[in-house]
Design an enzyme around this catalytic site. Structure first.
Site, PDB file in Angstrom:
ATOM      1  N   ASP A  94       1.050   1.722  -2.720  1.00  0.00           N
ATOM      2  CA  ASP A  94      -0.306   1.405  -3.369  1.00  0.00           C
ATOM      3  C   ASP A  94      -1.265   1.046  -2.122  1.00  0.00           C
ATOM      4  OD1 ASP A  94       1.136  -1.023  -2.564  1.00  0.00           O
ATOM      5  OD2 ASP A  94      -0.199  -2.331  -3.642  1.00  0.00           O
ATOM      6  N   GLU A 131       2.782  -3.739  -3.424  1.00  0.00           N
ATOM      7  CA  GLU A 131       2.749  -4.484  -2.201  1.00  0.00           C
ATOM      8  C   GLU A 131       1.941  -5.308  -2.137  1.00  0.00           C
ATOM      9  OE1 GLU A 131       2.865  -5.841   1.895  1.00  0.00           O
ATOM     10  OE2 GLU A 131       1.544  -4.374   0.967  1.00  0.00           O
TER      11      GLU A 131
END
Length: 408
Positions: A80, A175
């Protein structure tokens, strides 16, 4: 390691921004789609046991090519990009042989990467540097890490003369919103220790993170017509302002560095009837961390005492802890990374992470995981950049670490 740039440029064109607001796993569908693409690529280059689970976690194995038993090592990166700035329609540009001057990212909007504001870019004079067009972040955090790991695995497959033990590869979602390790199956991953490639500039080697918590402050006001409000109205906006000012004004991110902790006010939503403050709390020292959590709760208690009623509710939730506590138990995991950098002419820079990585949580889940540089700078914003050579050296570092473990 020349393929690393091509991979990176392909990955960042896929929008995988995570979301603070979503309750799904992963928080955005695009991450799961990207995970599936990575799974197919890992199979194509020859990795075994490739899996992409329903939560978007990618795992794969490069089998050992030696007879003796050595630790199984893992390399991990996250898929991400930060919610802080758009990751849609990223339009990167390669500044060839950077000349040491300011870089105009967007002439129309007068967005300039200035050397007086970001002097670290001068360290890369003469190198090729990937920058943004000023409208989005770049995504080097952490798609550079993904590109580096996959490039290194392909290199090892194509060069069987380089001896290595079993290597595990893992890519995680979410994350950036603190959920990267939530559904990471350490047992399934099967590594004895691991490294995240989620650090900054070349040479960074990190085995210390913040202790981290988040705090939500809810303030219940009372709205009364302002013409007859005396001794009746409780303005939640003003109470919120009082709360903010009761925390130390210098213990904030913009006034701290090194090992100094802070309170960071992320957002304020307020009107007369109700207000909400969202904080993150950070400190390297566990004792000071616990004191900070009590301090923010105490502010709420004092305001409640002043108003003689419960108008402030402070909820604190731990997020992760300083991984140094666990990594110190297997110090050789840092020593090998240090030696590997030296072996490929990189000067190691041991620095504390003023942030966190998946490795913070994983280390406390039984998988000691220090952090290696991925090469980028100015993450989460339009001034993010990554030198091409730094990515190539990160991929080379992964190969060298694998080689050193095989020779232990």
């Amino acid at each position: 390691m020349k393929d690393v740039l091509e991979r990176f440029l392909g990955y960042i064109r896929i929008d995988t921004q995570s979301s603070e607001e979503s309750d799904t796993v992963p928080t955005t569908k695009t991450q799961l789609e990207f995970a599936k693409k990575l799974g197919e690529e890992l199979k194509a280059i020859g990795l075994k046991d490739v899996s992409v689970d329903e939560n978007g976690y990618v795992m794969a194995t490069l089998e050992s090519n030696i007879d003796k038993k050595v630790p199984t090592i893992g390399f991990i990166a996250h898929m991400d990009t930060s919610p802080d700035l758009s990751g849609t329609n990223i339009n990167p540009r390669i500044v060839e042989k950077y000349d040491g001057q300011d870089i105009v990212l967007n002439k129309e909007k007068n967005i300039v990467l200035k050397i007086n504001e970001f002097p670290e870019i001068l360290e890369y004079k003469g190198q090729d540097i990937v920058v943004t067009d000023g409208n989005t972040l770049l995504g080097a955090d952490d798609k550079a890490g993904i590109a580096e790991i996959i490039t290194a695995m392909e290199y090892l497959i194509n060069h069987p003369e380089i001896k290595h033990g079993t290597i595990k590869v893992g890519f995680t979602p979410d994350e950036e919103v603190g959920k990267g390790a939530d559904h990471f199956d350490v047992k399934k991953f099967g590594a004895d220790l691991a490294y995240t490639l989620d650090g900054g500039g070349i040479g960074e080697l990190e085995c210390e993170t913040f202790n981290a918590a988040k705090a939500k402050v809810i303030i219940e006001g009372r709205n009364v017509h302002p013409g007859s409000a005396k001794n009746k109205m409780t303005n939640a906006v003003l109470v919120a302002n009082k709360f903010i000012n009761m925390l130390p004004e210098n213990e904030v991110p913009e006034r701290t560095e090194g090992y100094e902790g802070f309170f960071h006010l992320l957002s304020v939503k307020s009107e007369v009837e109700t207000a909400e403050l969202n904080y993150i709390i950070r400190d390297f020292d566990r004792k000071k961390f616990e004191e900070r959590k009590e301090q923010i709760k105490e502010v709420g208690k004092k305001i409640n005492e002043e108003y003689n009623k419960e108008i402030v509710c402070v909820k604190v939730e731990d997020q992760y802890y300083n991984m140094k506590e666990k990594i110190d138990e297997v110090k050789y995991v840092v020593d090998i990374a240090h030696d590997a950098m030296k072996a490929i002419d990189i000067e190691p820079i041991l620095v504390p992470i003023r942030g966190g990585t998946d490795g913070s949580r994983l280390s406390f889940m039984g998988l000691p995981t220090p952090n290696l540089f991925a090469g980028g700078h100015n993450f989460h914003g339009r001034f993010e950049f990554v030198p091409v050579l730094s990515m190539e050296k990160a991929a080379e570092l992964v190969v060298k670490i694998a080689e050193l473990y095989a020779n232990r």
